[in-house]
Design a protein around this motif. Structure first.
Motif, short mmCIF file in Angstrom:
data_model
loop_
_atom_site.label_atom_id
_atom_site.label_comp_id
_atom_site.label_asym_id
_atom_site.label_seq_id
_atom_site.Cartn_x
_atom_site.Cartn_y
_atom_site.Cartn_z
N ARG A 127 0.85 -1.20 0.00
CA ARG A 127 0.00 0.00 0.00
C ARG A 127 0.89 1.25 0.00
O ARG A 127 1.01 1.96 0.98
CB ARG A 127 -0.96 0.01 1.19
CG ARG A 127 -1.99 -1.11 1.15
CD ARG A 127 -2.87 -1.08 2.38
NE ARG A 127 -2.08 -1.34 3.60
CZ ARG A 127 -2.46 -0.98 4.81
NH1 ARG A 127 -3.60 -0.32 4.98
NH2 ARG A 127 -1.72 -1.27 5.86
N PRO A 128 1.52 1.52 -1.12
CA PRO A 128 2.62 2.49 -1.16
C PRO A 128 2.16 3.95 -0.97
O PRO A 128 0.99 4.29 -1.09
CB PRO A 128 3.18 2.29 -2.57
CG PRO A 128 2.03 1.78 -3.36
CD PRO A 128 1.25 0.91 -2.42
N PHE A 129 3.16 4.78 -0.70
CA PHE A 129 2.98 6.24 -0.59
C PHE A 129 3.28 6.83 -1.97
O PHE A 129 4.41 7.24 -2.25
CB PHE A 129 3.91 6.80 0.48
CG PHE A 129 3.59 6.34 1.87
CD1 PHE A 129 2.83 7.12 2.72
CD2 PHE A 129 4.03 5.10 2.33
CE1 PHE A 129 2.53 6.70 4.01
CE2 PHE A 129 3.74 4.67 3.61
CZ PHE A 129 2.98 5.47 4.45
N ARG A 130 2.26 6.88 -2.82
CA ARG A 130 2.49 7.22 -4.22
C ARG A 130 2.50 8.72 -4.49
O ARG A 130 2.91 9.14 -5.57
CB ARG A 130 1.43 6.54 -5.09
CG ARG A 130 1.56 5.03 -5.13
CD ARG A 130 0.67 4.44 -6.19
NE ARG A 130 -0.75 4.50 -5.82
CZ ARG A 130 -1.75 4.39 -6.68
NH1 ARG A 130 -1.50 4.24 -7.96
NH2 ARG A 130 -3.01 4.43 -6.25
N THR A 131 2.05 9.52 -3.53
CA THR A 131 1.97 10.96 -3.77
C THR A 131 3.03 11.70 -2.98
O THR A 131 3.13 11.55 -1.76
CB THR A 131 0.57 11.50 -3.38
OG1 THR A 131 -0.41 10.91 -4.23
CG2 THR A 131 0.51 13.02 -3.53
N LEU A 132 3.83 12.50 -3.68
CA LEU A 132 4.71 13.46 -3.03
C LEU A 132 3.86 14.68 -2.72
O LEU A 132 3.64 15.54 -3.57
CB LEU A 132 5.88 13.83 -3.94
CG LEU A 132 6.85 14.88 -3.39
CD1 LEU A 132 7.59 14.36 -2.17
CD2 LEU A 132 7.82 15.35 -4.46
N TYR A 133 3.37 14.73 -1.49
CA TYR A 133 2.42 15.79 -1.12
C TYR A 133 3.11 17.14 -0.97
O TYR A 133 2.57 18.18 -1.33
CB TYR A 133 1.71 15.39 0.17
CG TYR A 133 0.65 16.36 0.62
CD1 TYR A 133 -0.55 16.48 -0.08
CD2 TYR A 133 0.85 17.18 1.73
CE1 TYR A 133 -1.52 17.38 0.32
CE2 TYR A 133 -0.12 18.07 2.13
CZ TYR A 133 -1.30 18.17 1.43
OH TYR A 133 -2.25 19.07 1.83
N ASP A 134 4.33 17.12 -0.43
CA ASP A 134 5.05 18.39 -0.26
C ASP A 134 6.54 18.10 -0.14
O ASP A 134 6.96 17.01 0.26
CB ASP A 134 4.55 19.14 0.98
CG ASP A 134 4.93 20.62 0.97
OD1 ASP A 134 5.36 21.12 -0.10
OD2 ASP A 134 4.80 21.29 2.00
N LEU A 135 7.33 19.11 -0.50
CA LEU A 135 8.78 19.07 -0.35
C LEU A 135 9.22 20.49 -0.03
O LEU A 135 8.91 21.42 -0.79
CB LEU A 135 9.43 18.58 -1.64
CG LEU A 135 10.93 18.24 -1.65
CD1 LEU A 135 11.28 17.42 -2.90
CD2 LEU A 135 11.83 19.47 -1.61
N THR A 136 9.90 20.67 1.06
CA THR A 136 10.31 22.02 1.44
C THR A 136 11.57 21.96 2.29
O THR A 136 12.09 20.88 2.59
CB THR A 136 9.18 22.76 2.19
OG1 THR A 136 9.53 24.12 2.35
CG2 THR A 136 8.92 22.14 3.56
N VAL A 137 12.06 23.14 2.68
CA VAL A 137 13.33 23.27 3.41
C VAL A 137 13.09 24.16 4.62
O VAL A 137 12.23 25.04 4.60
CB VAL A 137 14.42 23.86 2.50
CG1 VAL A 137 15.69 24.21 3.29
CG2 VAL A 137 14.77 22.89 1.38
N THR A 138 13.85 23.95 5.68
CA THR A 138 13.87 24.83 6.85
C THR A 138 15.32 25.26 7.13
O THR A 138 16.22 24.41 7.13
CB THR A 138 13.31 24.12 8.10
OG1 THR A 138 11.95 23.75 7.85
CG2 THR A 138 13.36 25.03 9.32
N ASP A 139 15.50 26.54 7.34
CA ASP A 139 16.80 27.07 7.74
C ASP A 139 16.92 26.87 9.25
O ASP A 139 16.27 27.55 10.04
CB ASP A 139 16.88 28.56 7.37
CG ASP A 139 18.25 29.16 7.68
OD1 ASP A 139 19.03 28.52 8.40
OD2 ASP A 139 18.53 30.28 7.19
#
Length: 576
Positions: free
Chosen positions: A46-58
């Protein structure tokens, strides 16, 4: 899931982190993240097929960081599994002032814009990215605005000037060069044509620029150019107190009104452990559904106008004014009432609100039937929208499509049902779906959603609970006014909450809601102060616009107009 990753990749490669939102979160090394992500998408059950978000924190000036790995910037990958109805969050800590990490675009093409945004805002390089360039900022911009050393106020900057040489540089940076995007200028029978669509085209619904590669009238390829509406919303969130940022949220999806407040205050309440009273929850639901109708009415009229029907937009905007009459009577505002508060709402419902809402619930169904005849059953409208701009359920999941666009592909997924918040599980309503994933189905879903919203609003009127409209919690902003006359401590707390704002406990949390255009969410990090350390706004329109090249190739230019209208995006929701 974290334990499964540890068994697969070893304890040294996966380190769990507790969070306030209970989303499984793990730190992984930079050289292992691609393998872990690929495993979660392609190999796990039951894979995680969606990249819902990608971000960075300083992370460089974060004080409460002793439990975190050593480093300067963290990269976050938020994945979603519809089969599991679960999320997972992977994080990578990177050392150095301008670090790098391998791109995950070979795993998710949808990572393209997210990685470009991360480089644009933070200066983190994603090696192997097909075209790592500015996305939201102008090509000639100096610096990376979401880094902590970058100024956040005009008073911290010099006086703005635009000498002729800088103006010429900025204009030259906007010149479209097809070869930089892998577009050929010639073919065996002749040259391709390149057409600049927007940013001032009425079909763009705002400041959106599309560079079209054409063979006659047929679209061969598209390069979207966004950022014209970027206002630094996340940077603003990191300089405001927790409650003074609420009015800024209204301006993200500026057609969604208090729906924007909802995702933000729920995330803050998750961080602070605030329980919202029943009455406040139901009031929030009613106001959100009123704004869902208002937003869908704008979509309905303008979409019909996009494909040539002029009359409907006047009728739908007239009905939207009826919604705003109710909103103004309750909140004192119209489009941007900024009325939700941490722990509840700004004030109780006024006398006479039931009559206005009942009258509207009785009035609108008849109008929607008229619009069915005028628009949905119109033969020209059907010819312009059926089979146009369609995409499959697999494509929608791959590119992070949510909301009506996802349900138009047949997946009955709505956060109000799957992960009920604010008491949505108490209401009886249906989730409309369709099968073709085309422009017509995306419109039909929104039309039916308006009818379901009316059902919810009617139930709110019939079962509005008594009780307080705001939580009696020291971190609500501000405390109930009537309490301040009882003792000096509460008066002082009121003053401090209004002036400085509440001190939200250290931690991080994400909360997503079913907004008007799809799944909208806020990821917040508190360093234990009066302002957020990190504000990440995950908007549905950003993911939806990135998909335009995928679904527009082979269409005619006139079909592109219908496609853009059917997506129902807001450029402030894209650019933030």
């Amino acid at each position: 899931m974290i334990e499964e990753l540890k068994k697969k990749f070893g304890d040294n490669a996966v380190t769990g982190q507790p969070t306030k939102d209970a989303i499984p979160t793990a730190w992984v090394p930079a050289d292992s993240v691609a393998a872990v992500l690929k495993y979660l998408k392609q190999e796990v059950e039951r894979p995680f097929r969606t990249l819902y978000d990608l971000t960075v924190t300083d992370e460089r000036v974060r004080s409460n960081n002793r439990e975190l790995p050593a480093g300067d910037f963290s990269v976050l990958y938020h994945l979603l599994s519809y089969e599991r109805n679960e999320d997972i969050r992977l994080k990578v800590m990177l050392p150095g002032e301008y670090p790098s990490i391998p791109s995950v675009t070979p795993i998710w093409p949808a990572a393209n814009w997210y990685e470009r945004e991360a480089w644009d805002m933070f200066g983190v390089t994603f090696t192997g990215h097909p075209h790592l360039s500015r996305l939201l900022m102008p090509p000639a911009w100096k610096g990376h605005p979401l880094r902590k050393e970058h100024p956040s106020r005009a008073t911290e900057m010099g006086v703005f000037s635009l000498p002729e040489d800088r103006e010429a540089e900025a204009e030259e940076g906007l010149r479209f060069r097809p070869e930089e995007w892998g577009m050929g200028g010639k073919r065996s029978e002749g040259d391709f044509m390149f057409l600049n669509f927007g940013p001032h085209h009425p079909g763009a619904h705002g400041l959106l620029r599309l560079m079209l590669q054409l063979e006659g009238e047929v679209i061969v390829d598209v390069v979207p150019d966004i950022g014209y509406h970027h206002r630094g919303a996340e940077k603003m969130g990191e300089r405001q107190t927790w409650h003074t940022f609420i009015p800024y949220t209204d301006r993200i999806d500026y057609l969604g009104g208090v729906m924007n407040n909802m995702a933000y205050v729920l995330a803050v309440e998750k961080l602070a452990g605030i329980e919202v009273p029943d009455r406040a929850q139901v009031v929030r639901v009613m106001m959100c559904e009123l704004f869902r109708i208002a937003s869908h009415l704008v979509f309905y009229g303008t979409f019909a106008q996009d494909v040539g029907a002029l009359s409907p937009v006047f009728y739908t905007f007239n009905d939207r004014e009826r919604v705003f009459d109710i909103v103004a009577a309750i909140t004192g505002g119209r489009m941007h009432p900024s009325w939700f508060r941490i722990g509840g709402v700004a004030q109780d419902l006024p006398a006479g609100w039931e009559g206005m809402v009942r009258e509207f619930v009785k009035y609108l169904p008849g109008r929607l039937k008229e619009y069915d005849k005028l628009v949905m059953n119109n033969s020209i409208f059907k010819q312009r929208t059926r089979g146009v701009g369609s995409y499959s359920l697999e494509q929608a999941i791959e590119w992070g499509v949510t909301g009506p666009g996802l349900r138009a592909c047949g997946l009955e997924w709505d956060l109000r049902k799957k992960r009920p918040y604010s008491g949505y599980d108490r209401f009886d309503f249906d989730i409309p779906t369709a099968q073709h994933g085309d422009c017509y189905d995306r419109c039909a879903i929104r039309v039916e959603e308006m009818r379901q919203s009316l059902r919810i609003i009617e139930q709110c009127v019939h079962s509005m609970p008594a009780g307080p409209y705001k939580a009696r919690h020291p971190l609500t902003s501000p405390p109930l006014k009537e309490q301040t006359t009882q003792d000096i401590e509460t008066l002082i707390a009121h003053f401090l909450n209004v002036s400085w704002g509440p001190v939200i406990p250290q931690g991080e949390a994400f909360f997503g809601i079913e907004a008007t255009k799809g799944m909208n969410g806020y990821y917040l990090i508190s360093d234990g102060g009066t302002t957020p350390y990190r504000v990440r706004i995950r908007t549905p329109s950003f993911a939806h616009l990135q998909m335009i090249p995928e679904i527009s190739r082979g269409l005619m230019i006139a079909d592109l107009i219908a496609l853009l209208g059917s997506i129902d995006f807001v450029l402030a929701d894209v650019d933030r």
